[in-house]
Design an enzyme around this catalytic site. Structure first.
Site, PDB file in Angstrom:
ATOM      1  CG  HIS A  17      -1.953  -0.993   1.333  1.00 16.46           C
ATOM      2  ND1 HIS A  17      -2.132  -1.793   2.438  1.00 16.46           N
ATOM      3  CD2 HIS A  17      -2.915  -1.358   0.445  1.00 16.46           C
ATOM      4  CE1 HIS A  17      -3.165  -2.591   2.231  1.00 16.46           C
ATOM      5  NE2 HIS A  17      -3.650  -2.362   1.032  1.00 16.46           N
ATOM      6  CE  LYS A  41     -15.308  -7.662   2.849  1.00 14.53           C
ATOM      7  NZ  LYS A  41     -14.207  -7.280   1.944  1.00 14.53           N
ATOM      8  NE  ARG A  94      -2.131  -7.463  -4.797  1.00 14.64           N
ATOM      9  CZ  ARG A  94      -3.001  -7.896  -3.887  1.00 14.64           C
ATOM     10  NH1 ARG A  94      -2.635  -8.012  -2.630  1.00 14.64           N
ATOM     11  NH2 ARG A  94      -4.226  -8.236  -4.226  1.00 14.64           N
ATOM     12  CB  SER A 132      -4.415  -6.733   4.322  1.00 15.27           C
ATOM     13  OG  SER A 132      -4.038  -5.472   3.868  1.00 15.27           O
TER      14      SER A 132
END
Ligand code: PNS
Length: 164
Positions: A17, A41, A94, A132
């Site tokens: 990030h 979540k 990515r 993450s």
């Protein structure tokens, strides 16, 4: 004023990030790191914790003439971008596998807010496997994540696990 938002869950912030934020600095006058408030979540960190971890790291980025702000949001990213008068949504790519999901999201956001463009920035290949989710999984199972997340975030993860 060229203002962009960089939206995400940031649960937690990774060096991937930070790489994207750093790459976006020369392109905009202001970057709003927009942290999604997603309690449903079951995130590792509350939105307040995620924002303060990012705020702590911002001074180390310098800014390169770009103002970096952290804010939280709920609801649609496109609506938040419009509300903040941003003209761009920054997202990191990515690998090719990210592209399909990101393309659908960018097109939907453009449908919602036609004047806001999504800008894809390519993360350094060094971070091509960093997410993450993977960082949390590896960390929780005792693996090493040094160099992949900021040291202060790693410390917060350690504290979080210790209080569970
Ligand atoms: O980096 P992440 O965690 O995958 O970020 C995903 C995020 C927050 C950008 C995406 O889930 C999102 O935009 N959520 C807000 C709700 C929304 O706008 N959904 C429609 C997207 S087309």
């Amino acid at each position: 004023m060229r203002r962009a938002i960089f939206p995400g869950s940031f649960d937690p912030l990774t060096n991937g990030h930070l790489d994207i934020v750093t790459r976006s600095l020369p392109l905009f006058d202001e970057i709003i790191i927009a942290v999604l408030n997603n309690p449903d979540k079951n995130p590792m960190f509350s939105v307040e914790e995620r924002c303060s971890m990012i705020e702590e790291i911002i001074p180390s980025l310098g800014g390169n003439g770009c103002h970096i702000v952290v804010d939280r949001f709920s609801g649609l990213t496109a609506h938040f971008a419009k509300e903040r008068k941003a003209t761009a949504i920054v997202r990191g790519i990515r690998a090719v596998s990210d592209y399909e999901y990101e393309l659908r999201m960018a097109l939907m956001n453009r449908k919602l807010e036609p004047t806001i463009e999504t800008v894809f920035l390519m993360a350094d290949e060094e971070f091509s496997y960093v997410s993450s989710t993977l960082m949390k999984q590896v960390f929780e199972l005792g693996g090493r994540v040094e160099g992949l997340i900021p040291p202060s975030v790693e410390e917060q993860m350690r504290n979080k696990l210790a209080t569970r």
